[in-house]
Motif scaffolding. Structure first.
Motif, PDB file in Angstrom:
ATOM      1  N   ARG A  63       7.969  -1.926  -4.587  1.00 55.39           N
ATOM      2  CA  ARG A  63       8.237  -2.843  -5.700  1.00 55.39           C
ATOM      3  C   ARG A  63       9.509  -3.667  -5.515  1.00 55.39           C
ATOM      4  O   ARG A  63       9.999  -4.262  -6.475  1.00 55.39           O
ATOM      5  CB  ARG A  63       8.321  -2.035  -6.990  1.00 55.39           C
ATOM      6  CG  ARG A  63       7.000  -1.387  -7.328  1.00 55.39           C
ATOM      7  CD  ARG A  63       7.069  -0.605  -8.621  1.00 55.39           C
ATOM      8  NE  ARG A  63       5.766  -0.052  -8.925  1.00 55.39           N
ATOM      9  CZ  ARG A  63       5.509   1.249  -9.068  1.00 55.39           C
ATOM     10  NH1 ARG A  63       6.479   2.120  -8.954  1.00 55.39           N
ATOM     11  NH2 ARG A  63       4.290   1.650  -9.336  1.00 55.39           N
ATOM     12  N   ARG A  64      10.004  -3.738  -4.299  1.00 56.54           N
ATOM     13  CA  ARG A  64      11.236  -4.502  -4.074  1.00 56.54           C
ATOM     14  C   ARG A  64      11.022  -5.985  -4.355  1.00 56.54           C
ATOM     15  O   ARG A  64       9.901  -6.491  -4.322  1.00 56.54           O
ATOM     16  CB  ARG A  64      11.732  -4.284  -2.649  1.00 56.54           C
ATOM     17  CG  ARG A  64      10.856  -4.910  -1.576  1.00 56.54           C
ATOM     18  CD  ARG A  64      11.280  -4.414  -0.197  1.00 56.54           C
ATOM     19  NE  ARG A  64      10.477  -4.964   0.871  1.00 56.54           N
ATOM     20  CZ  ARG A  64       9.330  -4.462   1.295  1.00 56.54           C
ATOM     21  NH1 ARG A  64       8.821  -3.399   0.708  1.00 56.54           N
ATOM     22  NH2 ARG A  64       8.686  -5.031   2.297  1.00 56.54           N
ATOM     23  N   ARG A  65      12.120  -6.659  -4.609  1.00 59.37           N
ATOM     24  CA  ARG A  65      12.050  -8.093  -4.909  1.00 59.37           C
ATOM     25  C   ARG A  65      11.715  -8.887  -3.650  1.00 59.37           C
ATOM     26  O   ARG A  65      12.274  -8.659  -2.589  1.00 59.37           O
ATOM     27  CB  ARG A  65      13.387  -8.559  -5.467  1.00 59.37           C
ATOM     28  CG  ARG A  65      13.697  -7.958  -6.830  1.00 59.37           C
ATOM     29  CD  ARG A  65      14.998  -8.450  -7.345  1.00 59.37           C
ATOM     30  NE  ARG A  65      14.921  -9.922  -7.490  1.00 59.37           N
ATOM     31  CZ  ARG A  65      15.841 -10.624  -8.103  1.00 59.37           C
ATOM     32  NH1 ARG A  65      16.896 -10.038  -8.617  1.00 59.37           N
ATOM     33  NH2 ARG A  65      15.723 -11.927  -8.201  1.00 59.37           N
ATOM     34  N   ARG A 125       6.258  -1.854   5.716  1.00 58.08           N
ATOM     35  CA  ARG A 125       5.300  -2.633   6.505  1.00 58.08           C
ATOM     36  C   ARG A 125       4.391  -3.506   5.641  1.00 58.08           C
ATOM     37  O   ARG A 125       3.948  -4.554   6.076  1.00 58.08           O
ATOM     38  CB  ARG A 125       4.441  -1.701   7.363  1.00 58.08           C
ATOM     39  CG  ARG A 125       5.209  -1.100   8.511  1.00 58.08           C
ATOM     40  CD  ARG A 125       4.320  -0.260   9.388  1.00 58.08           C
ATOM     41  NE  ARG A 125       5.121   0.319  10.452  1.00 58.08           N
ATOM     42  CZ  ARG A 125       4.928   1.518  10.954  1.00 58.08           C
ATOM     43  NH1 ARG A 125       3.937   2.274  10.501  1.00 58.08           N
ATOM     44  NH2 ARG A 125       5.702   1.977  11.900  1.00 58.08           N
ATOM     45  N   ARG A 126       4.080  -3.031   4.441  1.00 57.00           N
ATOM     46  CA  ARG A 126       3.195  -3.806   3.560  1.00 57.00           C
ATOM     47  C   ARG A 126       3.850  -5.075   3.036  1.00 57.00           C
ATOM     48  O   ARG A 126       3.170  -5.977   2.595  1.00 57.00           O
ATOM     49  CB  ARG A 126       2.770  -2.947   2.364  1.00 57.00           C
ATOM     50  CG  ARG A 126       1.564  -2.082   2.657  1.00 57.00           C
ATOM     51  CD  ARG A 126       0.969  -1.525   1.390  1.00 57.00           C
ATOM     52  NE  ARG A 126       1.860  -0.657   0.649  1.00 57.00           N
ATOM     53  CZ  ARG A 126       2.017   0.637   0.877  1.00 57.00           C
ATOM     54  NH1 ARG A 126       1.332   1.218   1.846  1.00 57.00           N
ATOM     55  NH2 ARG A 126       2.831   1.355   0.153  1.00 57.00           N
ATOM     56  N   GLY A 127       5.133  -5.143   3.047  1.00 55.74           N
ATOM     57  CA  GLY A 127       5.811  -6.328   2.534  1.00 55.74           C
ATOM     58  C   GLY A 127       6.035  -6.240   1.034  1.00 55.74           C
ATOM     59  O   GLY A 127       5.411  -5.428   0.346  1.00 55.74           O
ATOM     60  N   ALA A 133       0.311  -7.860 -10.775  1.00 56.55           N
ATOM     61  CA  ALA A 133      -0.912  -7.140 -10.443  1.00 56.55           C
ATOM     62  C   ALA A 133      -0.725  -6.195  -9.254  1.00 56.55           C
ATOM     63  O   ALA A 133      -1.474  -5.229  -9.095  1.00 56.55           O
ATOM     64  CB  ALA A 133      -2.035  -8.136 -10.145  1.00 56.55           C
ATOM     65  N   GLU A 134       0.281  -6.452  -8.426  1.00 58.14           N
ATOM     66  CA  GLU A 134       0.534  -5.611  -7.251  1.00 58.14           C
ATOM     67  C   GLU A 134       1.423  -4.398  -7.554  1.00 58.14           C
ATOM     68  O   GLU A 134       1.599  -3.538  -6.700  1.00 58.14           O
ATOM     69  CB  GLU A 134       1.209  -6.438  -6.160  1.00 58.14           C
ATOM     70  CG  GLU A 134       0.338  -7.562  -5.618  1.00 58.14           C
ATOM     71  CD  GLU A 134       1.117  -8.443  -4.664  1.00 58.14           C
ATOM     72  OE1 GLU A 134       0.844  -8.360  -3.450  1.00 58.14           O
ATOM     73  OE2 GLU A 134       2.004  -9.195  -5.133  1.00 58.14           O
ATOM     74  N   THR A 139      -3.671   4.588  -4.847  1.00 57.29           N
ATOM     75  CA  THR A 139      -3.692   5.718  -3.906  1.00 57.29           C
ATOM     76  C   THR A 139      -3.032   5.379  -2.578  1.00 57.29           C
ATOM     77  O   THR A 139      -3.173   6.134  -1.615  1.00 57.29           O
ATOM     78  CB  THR A 139      -5.149   6.148  -3.648  1.00 57.29           C
ATOM     79  OG1 THR A 139      -5.867   5.032  -3.122  1.00 57.29           O
ATOM     80  CG2 THR A 139      -5.812   6.655  -4.914  1.00 57.29           C
ATOM     81  N   THR A 140      -2.311   4.270  -2.520  1.00 58.76           N
ATOM     82  CA  THR A 140      -1.692   3.897  -1.249  1.00 58.76           C
ATOM     83  C   THR A 140      -0.530   4.807  -0.879  1.00 58.76           C
ATOM     84  O   THR A 140      -0.179   4.902   0.286  1.00 58.76           O
ATOM     85  CB  THR A 140      -1.207   2.435  -1.274  1.00 58.76           C
ATOM     86  OG1 THR A 140      -0.273   2.277  -2.349  1.00 58.76           O
ATOM     87  CG2 THR A 140      -2.366   1.473  -1.438  1.00 58.76           C
ATOM     88  N   ILE A 141       0.079   5.461  -1.869  1.00 59.80           N
ATOM     89  CA  ILE A 141       1.173   6.396  -1.594  1.00 59.80           C
ATOM     90  C   ILE A 141       0.711   7.778  -2.045  1.00 59.80           C
ATOM     91  O   ILE A 141       0.451   8.005  -3.219  1.00 59.80           O
ATOM     92  CB  ILE A 141       2.460   5.983  -2.331  1.00 59.80           C
ATOM     93  CG1 ILE A 141       2.937   4.613  -1.829  1.00 59.80           C
ATOM     94  CG2 ILE A 141       3.544   7.034  -2.148  1.00 59.80           C
ATOM     95  CD1 ILE A 141       4.101   4.039  -2.601  1.00 59.80           C
ATOM     96  N   ASP A 142       0.616   8.697  -1.090  1.00 62.69           N
ATOM     97  CA  ASP A 142       0.151  10.046  -1.394  1.00 62.69           C
ATOM     98  C   ASP A 142       1.190  11.058  -0.913  1.00 62.69           C
ATOM     99  O   ASP A 142       1.373  11.246   0.286  1.00 62.69           O
ATOM    100  CB  ASP A 142      -1.193  10.306  -0.714  1.00 62.69           C
ATOM    101  CG  ASP A 142      -1.736  11.687  -0.996  1.00 62.69           C
ATOM    102  OD1 ASP A 142      -1.262  12.338  -1.959  1.00 62.69           O
ATOM    103  OD2 ASP A 142      -2.634  12.121  -0.261  1.00 62.69           O
ATOM    104  N   LEU A 143       1.848  11.690  -1.868  1.00 64.78           N
ATOM    105  CA  LEU A 143       2.862  12.697  -1.544  1.00 64.78           C
ATOM    106  C   LEU A 143       2.384  14.111  -1.884  1.00 64.78           C
ATOM    107  O   LEU A 143       3.173  15.048  -1.942  1.00 64.78           O
ATOM    108  CB  LEU A 143       4.159  12.395  -2.308  1.00 64.78           C
ATOM    109  CG  LEU A 143       4.764  11.006  -2.101  1.00 64.78           C
ATOM    110  CD1 LEU A 143       6.023  10.841  -2.933  1.00 64.78           C
ATOM    111  CD2 LEU A 143       5.058  10.739  -0.636  1.00 64.78           C
ATOM    112  N   SER A 144       1.094  14.268  -2.092  1.00 67.37           N
ATOM    113  CA  SER A 144       0.554  15.560  -2.522  1.00 67.37           C
ATOM    114  C   SER A 144       0.791  16.675  -1.504  1.00 67.37           C
ATOM    115  O   SER A 144       0.832  17.848  -1.877  1.00 67.37           O
ATOM    116  CB  SER A 144      -0.929  15.437  -2.844  1.00 67.37           C
ATOM    117  OG  SER A 144      -1.650  15.049  -1.686  1.00 67.37           O
ATOM    118  N   ALA A 145       0.989  16.339  -0.251  1.00 70.06           N
ATOM    119  CA  ALA A 145       1.240  17.356   0.775  1.00 70.06           C
ATOM    120  C   ALA A 145       2.558  18.095   0.550  1.00 70.06           C
ATOM    121  O   ALA A 145       2.785  19.157   1.132  1.00 70.06           O
ATOM    122  CB  ALA A 145       1.234  16.713   2.164  1.00 70.06           C
TER     123      ALA A 145
END
Length: 190
Positions: A63-65, A125-127, A133-134, A139-145
């Motif tokens: 969510r960076r600017r 990497r995603r920018g 809306a973004e 589910t792009t970030i999964d820390l469940s492990a």
């Protein structure tokens, strides 16, 4: 040879003074122990908060600017550096203060750097996002492990903070609920 009768020194007032001294000494010792115990609990909580702050970074980077990429890169990397410094401190502190808790925290920190660190890299990497809306990550970030490592750390802290109760059946059931993710306030067992 002159003999001296020590029993004449043991008067009710002397006994009362000795008892008062022992009670005062015990009260002071208990107060110091409670203060030390509270300090350790707070430090364990701070260690967990540092871990959670690191885990928030994949979202912060996502969510960076977009309009100030250089400033955002500097801001985020400096914040991350500070959090990593705190985590390193807590790794050393927990290892010294409570070795079993320290081992669990070290495993948690290692897994955190592997799982959340990879998610941070992917977020870079995603920018940067450019529209509202973004903002949702989905589910792009999964820390469940990290869940099992969190549970292990929290179990060790609970066992360290409550060494006698940790071996009672009620306490073991509570630990099991924590491990299963069914954390409650324990009011059902009161």
């Amino acid at each position: 040879m002159v003999s001296f009768d020590f029993t004449s020194l043991i008067t009710p007032s002397v006994v009362a003074a000795i008892v008062a001294g022992v009670i005062s000494l015990l009260g002071g010792t208990i107060s110091i122990w409670r203060s030390s115990s509270e300090r350790r609990r707070q430090m364990f909580a701070d260690a967990y908060m540092a871990y959670r702050a690191y885990c928030e970074f994949p979202y912060a980077v996502h969510r960076r600017r977009h309009d100030q990429p250089d400033d955002e890169r500097i801001r985020l990397t400096e914040e991350l550096r500070d959090i990593q410094r705190r985590i390193s401190f807590f790794q050393a502190w927990t290892a010294i203060e409570a070795p079993k808790v320290g081992e669990a925290y070290a495993r948690l920190a290692y897994a955190m750097r592997r799982v959340a660190g990879s998610a941070i890299t992917e977020s870079w990497r995603r920018g940067p996002i450019t529209t509202d809306a973004e903002v949702p990550v989905g589910t792009t970030i999964d820390l469940s492990a990290l869940g099992a490592f969190e549970d292990a750390f929290l179990r060790e802290v609970l066992c360290y903070a409550h060494p006698i109760r940790a071996h009672t059946p009620v306490f073991r059931r509570r630990l099991k609920r924590i491990a299963l993710g069914n954390i409650d306030d324990g009011s059902k067992n009161r």
